[in-house]
Design a protein around this motif. Sequence first.
Motif, short mmCIF file in Angstrom:
data_model
loop_
_atom_site.label_atom_id
_atom_site.label_comp_id
_atom_site.label_asym_id
_atom_site.label_seq_id
_atom_site.Cartn_x
_atom_site.Cartn_y
_atom_site.Cartn_z
N ILE A 1 36.94 -21.48 43.65
CA ILE A 1 36.22 -20.34 43.09
C ILE A 1 34.79 -20.30 43.61
N ALA A 2 34.15 -21.47 43.65
CA ALA A 2 32.76 -21.52 44.11
C ALA A 2 32.65 -21.14 45.59
N LEU A 3 33.56 -21.65 46.41
CA LEU A 3 33.51 -21.35 47.84
C LEU A 3 33.76 -19.87 48.12
N GLN A 4 34.63 -19.27 47.32
CA GLN A 4 34.93 -17.86 47.53
C GLN A 4 33.86 -16.94 46.93
N GLY A 5 33.20 -17.39 45.87
CA GLY A 5 32.31 -16.49 45.16
C GLY A 5 30.83 -16.65 45.43
N TYR A 6 30.41 -17.79 45.99
CA TYR A 6 28.96 -17.98 46.13
C TYR A 6 28.34 -16.99 47.09
N THR A 7 29.12 -16.50 48.07
CA THR A 7 28.57 -15.54 49.03
C THR A 7 28.19 -14.22 48.38
N THR A 8 28.78 -13.93 47.22
CA THR A 8 28.41 -12.70 46.51
C THR A 8 26.94 -12.72 46.11
N PHE A 9 26.41 -13.89 45.84
CA PHE A 9 25.02 -14.00 45.40
C PHE A 9 24.04 -13.98 46.57
N VAL A 10 24.56 -13.82 47.80
CA VAL A 10 23.71 -13.64 48.97
C VAL A 10 23.82 -12.17 49.39
N ASP A 11 22.70 -11.51 49.46
CA ASP A 11 22.67 -10.07 49.72
C ASP A 11 21.99 -9.81 51.06
N TYR A 12 22.63 -8.99 51.90
CA TYR A 12 22.05 -8.58 53.17
C TYR A 12 21.60 -7.13 53.06
N ARG A 13 20.33 -6.90 53.33
CA ARG A 13 19.73 -5.59 53.14
C ARG A 13 19.07 -5.12 54.44
N ILE A 14 18.94 -3.82 54.56
CA ILE A 14 18.30 -3.23 55.73
C ILE A 14 17.11 -2.39 55.27
N THR A 15 16.04 -2.47 56.00
CA THR A 15 14.83 -1.68 55.74
C THR A 15 14.63 -0.73 56.90
N VAL A 16 14.58 0.55 56.61
CA VAL A 16 14.49 1.54 57.68
C VAL A 16 13.60 2.71 57.24
N PRO A 17 12.68 3.16 58.11
CA PRO A 17 11.90 4.37 57.81
C PRO A 17 12.72 5.61 58.14
N VAL A 18 12.75 6.55 57.23
CA VAL A 18 13.57 7.76 57.38
C VAL A 18 12.65 8.98 57.29
N TYR A 19 12.74 9.85 58.28
CA TYR A 19 11.95 11.08 58.27
C TYR A 19 12.71 12.14 57.48
#
Length: 433
Positions: free
Chosen positions: A56-74
């Motif tokens: 359970i830990a090996l499958q679920g711990y990645t959920t608590f890592v978030d990948y985000r993108i920062t982008v300027p939008v006109y």
Amino acid sequence: MTDAAHSKSATAPVDRRAAMAERLKRRRAQETRFRWYGRAVIIVALSFLAILLGRIALQGYTTFVDYRITVPVYVDPARVDAADIVGANYDQLVAEAVLAKLGEQDDEFGRTSGKLKQLMSSDLGFQILDQVRADPSLIGKTVTVTGPLGADAGLYFKGEIARETPEADRKLDNRQLAWLDRLDQQGLVSSGFNVSFLTKSDSTEPEQAGVLGAVVGSFMMLIVTAALAVPIGMLAAVYLEEFAPKNRWTDLIEVNINNLAAVPSIVYGLLGLAVFINWLAVPRSSPLVGGLVLALMSLPTVIIATRAALKAVPPSIREAALAVGASKTQTVFHHVLPLAMPGVMTGAILSLAHALGETAPLLMIGMVSFVPGVPGGFTESATVLPVQVFIWENASERAFHERTAAAIIVLLVFMILMNLAAILLRRKFERRW
């Protein structure tokens, strides 16, 4: 002949001592083997538990890592009408802004931007919509937004989607993976703790799905369960143990209470469906009906635990109270029940922890529905953590499966805390006689 008899009588005690020593040796060997059997069983049980929790830990711990993108939008005035702010396609604006960062342009059919949209979350577009709706003067200006990448893009950065996998066997093609690598190299992609998993409710998009609604629904349901099961069960146990006459009717009641504790939980779900929903018209899929069903299921456990705690109080306490002139009621409620309260509260908390993990009766009363928000009242539609786990595990998208394991981790944390509270209460207030 006398010598032969003497020799036989002399060797008899030696033979008996040897036989006794042999039997003692076998008995000690059996005890040693039994101890090792017990240790082996404990080791096997702990191994299975470690495998389960580790998986359970090996499958679920990645959920608590978030990948985000920062982008300027006109916010192009030609695309966003101040008179109809909601009608603009903000996801397209985000896709075109990211394409500009990649040094590419969309084709005339929009296929390139369509592929890029698969890597972005719609949360970015909603963020721009909210900002422009709050401040229309942003039209014609550049707005910088930060939001989660799409579920499949997140799985790529977590190593769940490998470039070595044949392109036909993965959801992202080579061009999309190249885009993600370039965005990462440009510093537009960042990672961190996934706070939104704990602060958002369910969603159709895995990257935006969270457990807040399920946690609140579980908490509200436990409030209803505790408000009904604990006082009713405690008072029923006090009556049966201290006041009820000992005859065949009370014996029959005691047998039925013990039998009800072993009834499958789904039977309580059928009872709740027939009585609370179809007859009393309690709102389906609400914390109220869920709490009522779980209260019925928890009552036998609370009664049995309370009776056991009352029996543990020495009879001398009752006799001393009665000897100084206290009535039967005063003896029970002023002396016996306070001394039994640690055991009562421990049993109540353990029964509530067991109710927290129930799924089958809640499925029978309709709590399997998709609920995207946080319930605002006890009669509104809600979901709970075990049902949320059931829903996500049956979802087709791969990213929901890691969230299933993460929701199980959250559920286990709640149950461990409740069991820990029961242990601490018992140790703090328990009296040894």
